[in-house]
Scaffold this active site. Structure first.
Site, PDB file in Angstrom:
ATOM      1  CB  ALA A 211      -0.939   0.000   1.204  1.00 22.19           C
ATOM      2  CE1 TYR A 212       5.369   5.521   3.010  1.00 18.36           C
ATOM      3  CE2 TYR A 212       7.006   4.247   1.820  1.00 18.36           C
ATOM      4  CZ  TYR A 212       6.641   5.397   2.485  1.00 18.36           C
ATOM      5  OH  TYR A 212       7.541   6.424   2.621  1.00 18.36           O
ATOM      6  CB  SER A 213       5.350   0.394  -2.697  1.00 17.54           C
ATOM      7  OG  SER A 213       6.306  -0.014  -1.750  1.00 17.54           O
TER       8      SER A 213
END
Length: 179
Positions: free
Chosen positions: A77-79
């Site tokens: 999700a962060y990437s």
């Protein structure tokens, strides 16, 4: 004949947002996905939407993305959201050009911060994370908050003929140096 830039003050906006949660594919919930996207993408986009109309000509916006070409298992999700922010920077550079507002991004690698961007880390996990980050950075150490601020300042204030770029500030991390 030389031209000088106007001496009027300019507005600068540094959109430095970010939370991450280490979760594998099986562990990600809709709630955790939404939390990461709401802070990192929605927050960044709507901050700029609200503030850009108030900025003076000659102003500058700098987003924080993440060093590319590196895969981090457990940070899907962060990437994904940081790639979305990189896209915002490019599109908004084109959209705000008629208003003489430059838009760029810095792409930090491993940077030493109080939470390391992952608030739920224990002291032991944080120490291990720092050790791994230092070992995986070609320069052999994590970057500092001051080094990130200097890069953001450069793009905002000094790089007056630069827009739509993503500047790696990562100790060679995303460029494959030392591999």
């Amino acid at each position: 004949m030389s031209q000088t830039r106007p001496s009027r003050p300019h507005d600068y906006l540094f959109v430095n947002q970010g939370i991450g949660e280490f979760q594998t594919l099986e562990e990600v919930t809709e709630e955790s996905w939404d939390r990461v996207f709401n802070v990192n993408a929605k927050g960044a986009f709507f901050t700029v939407q609200r503030l850009a109309p108030l900025m003076s000509e000659g102003g500058s916006i700098v987003f924080t993305t993440v060093s590319d070409d590196q895969i981090f298992p457990g940070l899907s999700a962060y990437s994904g959201v940081k790639e979305a922010v990189a896209a915002f920077a490019k599109v908004l550079a084109a959209e705000l050009l008629p208003h003489e507002i430059r838009v760029n991004a810095i792409a930090p690698g491993f940077i030493i911060t109080p939470t390391m961007g992952v608030a739920e880390l224990t002291h032991e996990q944080r120490a291990e994370f720092i050790e791994q980050g230092n070992a995986s950075t070609p320069m052999g150490r994590g970057g500092t908050v001051e080094e990130i601020a200097a890069a953001a300042w450069y793009l905002a204030v000094e790089a007056t003929f630069t827009t739509g770029v993503e500047l790696p500030v990562d100790g060679g991390f995303g460029q494959g140096i030392g591999e």
